[in-house]
Scaffold this motif. Structure first.
Motif, PDB file in Angstrom:
ATOM      1  N   VAL A  19       0.807  -1.169  -0.109  1.00 46.88           N
ATOM      2  CA  VAL A  19      -0.060   0.086   0.028  1.00 46.88           C
ATOM      3  C   VAL A  19       0.808   1.313   0.074  1.00 46.88           C
ATOM      4  O   VAL A  19       1.884   1.329   0.776  1.00 46.88           O
ATOM      5  CB  VAL A  19      -0.817  -0.077   1.411  1.00 46.88           C
ATOM      6  CG1 VAL A  19      -1.725   1.203   1.305  1.00 46.88           C
ATOM      7  CG2 VAL A  19      -1.849  -1.242   1.159  1.00 46.88           C
ATOM      8  N   PRO A  20       0.753   2.089  -0.831  1.00 45.90           N
ATOM      9  CA  PRO A  20       1.592   3.335  -0.988  1.00 45.90           C
ATOM     10  C   PRO A  20       1.407   4.386   0.412  1.00 45.90           C
ATOM     11  O   PRO A  20       0.431   3.909   1.127  1.00 45.90           O
ATOM     12  CB  PRO A  20       0.846   4.192  -1.925  1.00 45.90           C
ATOM     13  CG  PRO A  20       0.186   3.445  -2.804  1.00 45.90           C
ATOM     14  CD  PRO A  20      -0.401   2.037  -1.837  1.00 45.90           C
ATOM     15  N   PRO A  21       2.178   4.965   0.721  1.00 46.74           N
ATOM     16  CA  PRO A  21       2.228   5.738   2.058  1.00 46.74           C
ATOM     17  C   PRO A  21       0.797   6.609   2.271  1.00 46.74           C
ATOM     18  O   PRO A  21       0.323   7.108   1.285  1.00 46.74           O
ATOM     19  CB  PRO A  21       3.242   6.937   1.863  1.00 46.74           C
ATOM     20  CG  PRO A  21       4.381   6.049   0.909  1.00 46.74           C
ATOM     21  CD  PRO A  21       3.506   5.227   0.118  1.00 46.74           C
ATOM     22  N   GLU A  22       0.299   6.507   3.139  1.00 46.54           N
ATOM     23  CA  GLU A  22      -1.030   6.989   3.645  1.00 46.54           C
ATOM     24  C   GLU A  22      -1.161   8.451   3.332  1.00 46.54           C
ATOM     25  O   GLU A  22      -2.224   9.022   3.069  1.00 46.54           O
ATOM     26  CB  GLU A  22      -1.661   6.544   5.087  1.00 46.54           C
ATOM     27  CG  GLU A  22      -0.805   7.043   6.029  1.00 46.54           C
ATOM     28  CD  GLU A  22      -1.038   6.659   7.482  1.00 46.54           C
ATOM     29  OE1 GLU A  22      -2.330   6.010   7.294  1.00 46.54           O
ATOM     30  OE2 GLU A  22      -0.462   7.011   8.426  1.00 46.54           O
ATOM     31  N   GLU A  23      -0.157   9.254   3.759  1.00 49.89           N
ATOM     32  CA  GLU A  23       0.140  10.571   3.851  1.00 49.89           C
ATOM     33  C   GLU A  23      -0.362  11.271   2.114  1.00 49.89           C
ATOM     34  O   GLU A  23      -0.560  12.215   2.057  1.00 49.89           O
ATOM     35  CB  GLU A  23       1.319  11.027   4.098  1.00 49.89           C
ATOM     36  CG  GLU A  23       2.573  10.691   3.567  1.00 49.89           C
ATOM     37  CD  GLU A  23       3.132   9.600   4.059  1.00 49.89           C
ATOM     38  OE1 GLU A  23       4.462   9.341   4.029  1.00 49.89           O
ATOM     39  OE2 GLU A  23       2.473   8.835   4.846  1.00 49.89           O
ATOM     40  N   LEU A  24      -0.264  10.079   1.190  1.00 49.94           N
ATOM     41  CA  LEU A  24      -0.440  10.605  -0.032  1.00 49.94           C
ATOM     42  C   LEU A  24      -1.827  10.447  -0.776  1.00 49.94           C
ATOM     43  O   LEU A  24      -2.344  11.009  -1.763  1.00 49.94           O
ATOM     44  CB  LEU A  24       0.568   9.783  -1.200  1.00 49.94           C
ATOM     45  CG  LEU A  24       1.899   9.984  -1.165  1.00 49.94           C
ATOM     46  CD1 LEU A  24       2.907   9.151  -2.240  1.00 49.94           C
ATOM     47  CD2 LEU A  24       2.487  11.412  -1.529  1.00 49.94           C
ATOM     48  N   MET A  60      -3.598   7.914  -1.580  1.00 50.97           N
ATOM     49  CA  MET A  60      -3.894   7.168  -2.796  1.00 50.97           C
ATOM     50  C   MET A  60      -4.535   5.891  -2.528  1.00 50.97           C
ATOM     51  O   MET A  60      -4.643   4.911  -3.480  1.00 50.97           O
ATOM     52  CB  MET A  60      -2.369   6.789  -3.415  1.00 50.97           C
ATOM     53  CG  MET A  60      -1.672   7.921  -3.829  1.00 50.97           C
ATOM     54  SD  MET A  60      -0.127   7.379  -4.830  1.00 50.97           S
ATOM     55  CE  MET A  60      -0.730   6.759  -6.170  1.00 50.97           C
ATOM     56  N   GLY A  61      -5.333   5.837  -1.482  1.00 50.60           N
ATOM     57  CA  GLY A  61      -6.138   4.700  -0.976  1.00 50.60           C
ATOM     58  C   GLY A  61      -5.426   3.477  -0.287  1.00 50.60           C
ATOM     59  O   GLY A  61      -4.337   3.621  -0.058  1.00 50.60           O
ATOM     60  N   SER A  62      -6.265   2.637   0.089  1.00 50.51           N
ATOM     61  CA  SER A  62      -5.789   1.523   0.795  1.00 50.51           C
ATOM     62  C   SER A  62      -5.255   0.098  -0.038  1.00 50.51           C
ATOM     63  O   SER A  62      -5.273  -0.853   0.519  1.00 50.51           O
ATOM     64  CB  SER A  62      -6.749   1.207   2.037  1.00 50.51           C
ATOM     65  OG  SER A  62      -8.081   0.821   1.490  1.00 50.51           O
ATOM     66  N   ASP A  63      -5.415   0.191  -1.459  1.00 49.22           N
ATOM     67  CA  ASP A  63      -5.247  -0.881  -2.184  1.00 49.22           C
ATOM     68  C   ASP A  63      -3.794  -1.160  -2.589  1.00 49.22           C
ATOM     69  O   ASP A  63      -3.046  -0.201  -2.782  1.00 49.22           O
ATOM     70  CB  ASP A  63      -6.077  -0.788  -3.581  1.00 49.22           C
ATOM     71  CG  ASP A  63      -7.649  -1.121  -3.362  1.00 49.22           C
ATOM     72  OD1 ASP A  63      -8.122  -1.465  -2.214  1.00 49.22           O
ATOM     73  OD2 ASP A  63      -8.537  -0.330  -4.114  1.00 49.22           O
ATOM     74  N   SER A  93      10.363   0.818   4.898  1.00 49.16           N
ATOM     75  CA  SER A  93       9.017   1.446   3.934  1.00 49.16           C
ATOM     76  C   SER A  93       8.105   1.903   4.818  1.00 49.16           C
ATOM     77  O   SER A  93       7.225   3.022   4.509  1.00 49.16           O
ATOM     78  CB  SER A  93       8.628   0.642   2.797  1.00 49.16           C
ATOM     79  OG  SER A  93       7.999  -0.535   3.311  1.00 49.16           O
ATOM     80  N   ILE A  94       7.845   1.453   6.083  1.00 49.48           N
ATOM     81  CA  ILE A  94       6.893   2.025   7.152  1.00 49.48           C
ATOM     82  C   ILE A  94       7.336   2.753   8.081  1.00 49.48           C
ATOM     83  O   ILE A  94       7.124   3.801   8.313  1.00 49.48           O
ATOM     84  CB  ILE A  94       6.204   0.577   7.742  1.00 49.48           C
ATOM     85  CG1 ILE A  94       5.271  -0.094   6.593  1.00 49.48           C
ATOM     86  CG2 ILE A  94       5.201   1.163   8.740  1.00 49.48           C
ATOM     87  CD1 ILE A  94       4.657  -1.323   6.928  1.00 49.48           C
ATOM     88  N   ASP A  95       8.589   2.383   8.764  1.00 45.59           N
ATOM     89  CA  ASP A  95       9.055   2.943   9.855  1.00 45.59           C
ATOM     90  C   ASP A  95      10.011   4.178   9.580  1.00 45.59           C
ATOM     91  O   ASP A  95      10.196   5.076  10.323  1.00 45.59           O
ATOM     92  CB  ASP A  95       9.829   2.008  10.763  1.00 45.59           C
ATOM     93  CG  ASP A  95       8.792   1.067  11.073  1.00 45.59           C
ATOM     94  OD1 ASP A  95       7.758   1.098  11.346  1.00 45.59           O
ATOM     95  OD2 ASP A  95       9.308  -0.340  11.480  1.00 45.59           O
ATOM     96  N   ASN A  96      10.668   4.154   8.513  1.00 43.88           N
ATOM     97  CA  ASN A  96      11.828   5.087   8.228  1.00 43.88           C
ATOM     98  C   ASN A  96      11.538   6.561   7.816  1.00 43.88           C
ATOM     99  O   ASN A  96      10.270   6.602   7.326  1.00 43.88           O
ATOM    100  CB  ASN A  96      12.922   4.564   7.267  1.00 43.88           C
ATOM    101  CG  ASN A  96      13.866   3.454   7.752  1.00 43.88           C
ATOM    102  OD1 ASN A  96      13.482   2.893   8.660  1.00 43.88           O
ATOM    103  ND2 ASN A  96      14.899   3.396   7.286  1.00 43.88           N
ATOM    104  N   GLU A  97      12.287   7.260   8.101  1.00 44.12           N
ATOM    105  CA  GLU A  97      12.085   8.640   7.575  1.00 44.12           C
ATOM    106  C   GLU A  97      11.801   8.716   6.012  1.00 44.12           C
ATOM    107  O   GLU A  97      12.622   7.866   5.364  1.00 44.12           O
ATOM    108  CB  GLU A  97      13.266   9.833   7.783  1.00 44.12           C
ATOM    109  CG  GLU A  97      12.987  11.068   7.142  1.00 44.12           C
ATOM    110  CD  GLU A  97      14.006  11.977   7.771  1.00 44.12           C
ATOM    111  OE1 GLU A  97      14.613  13.036   6.977  1.00 44.12           O
ATOM    112  OE2 GLU A  97      14.522  12.017   8.758  1.00 44.12           O
TER     113      GLU A  97
END
Length: 230
Positions: free
Chosen positions: A80-85, A87-90, A134-138
């Motif tokens: 799933v792309p970063p939520e801050e963008l 782009m949805g949860s797919d 991809s989830i935890d890092n800056e």
């Protein structure tokens, strides 16, 4: 002449201040103790090498996605792309390119597109080769829209050594494939999230060249590629 050009490549403007700092420290080390000064020379040469910014020849056929970074394809999987963008949860097909401290660290646009959103998220500095990075890092994320309406995400991820992400892209800005948009210091990763119909054309473990290596194609009819070490 070609050999000289391959060594004396342009230096990214972000690097000159660091090269100057390394050079000054080297002079101090020579004053303190000559052997330490030679160590400083080696480190200054490495710093210069790190910030090199060689020209690249970018394939320009419509639908091609080009590697945004020099390095090795670390993984190809759905995420799933970063939520801050927004782009949805797919989950989308994601291609991750890992850069070590000897790779060129200038990042380039994968395709002709317009930046729709730019988002920064602070985080940890885990080894960028890890999936959880991809989830935890800056990270610094771009949402980019193609002329045909499809969208991709490009995410710069800080690594274990990296402590600075430079992203020059701004919302509304348009890029051509292969154009420079940023830099990461020192060792890191760039993820590309594909839209439907875009097929990866690289294999895990394959080395990519930013601005030159085709990593995917929109509308490709062939199956995703696999590779072998030979």
């Amino acid at each position: 002449m070609d050999t000289i050009r391959s060594v004396l490549v342009p230096i990214h403007r972000e690097g000159w201040k660091f090269i100057a700092i390394f050079a000054v420290v080297t002079l101090v080390l020579f004053w303190v103790a000559e052997p330490l000064g030679w160590l400083g020379v080696i480190l200054t040469c490495w710093c210069t090498y790190f910030f090199r910014d060689p020209p690249r020849v970018t394939p320009v056929r419509e639908g091609l996605l080009i590697s945004p970074a020099d390095g090795v394809v670390q993984m190809i999987e759905r995420a799933v792309p970063p939520e801050e963008l927004g782009m949805g949860s797919d989950a989308r097909q994601r291609i991750s390119v890992f850069m070590n401290v000897f790779d060129v660290h200038v990042n380039r646009s994968p395709i002709d597109a317009t930046v729709m959103a730019v988002a920064y998220r602070p985080g940890k500095f885990l080894n960028a080769a890890l999936d959880k990075a991809s989830i935890d890092n800056e990270r610094q994320s771009l949402r980019m829209k193609l002329n045909n309406g499809k969208e991709i995400a490009v995410v710069q991820i800080a690594g274990l050594v990296a402590r600075r992400i430079l992203c020059e892209a701004r919302e509304g800005q348009s890029y051509k494939a292969g154009e420079r948009f940023g830099l990461i210091r020192f060792g890191s990763r760039v993820d590309v999230y594909l839209d439907d119909g875009m097929v990866p054309l690289v294999a895990t473990g394959q080395r990519c060249v930013a601005g030159e290596t085709v990593i995917a194609e929109d509308g490709a009819t062939e199956q995703p590629r696999t590779g072998e070490v030979r």
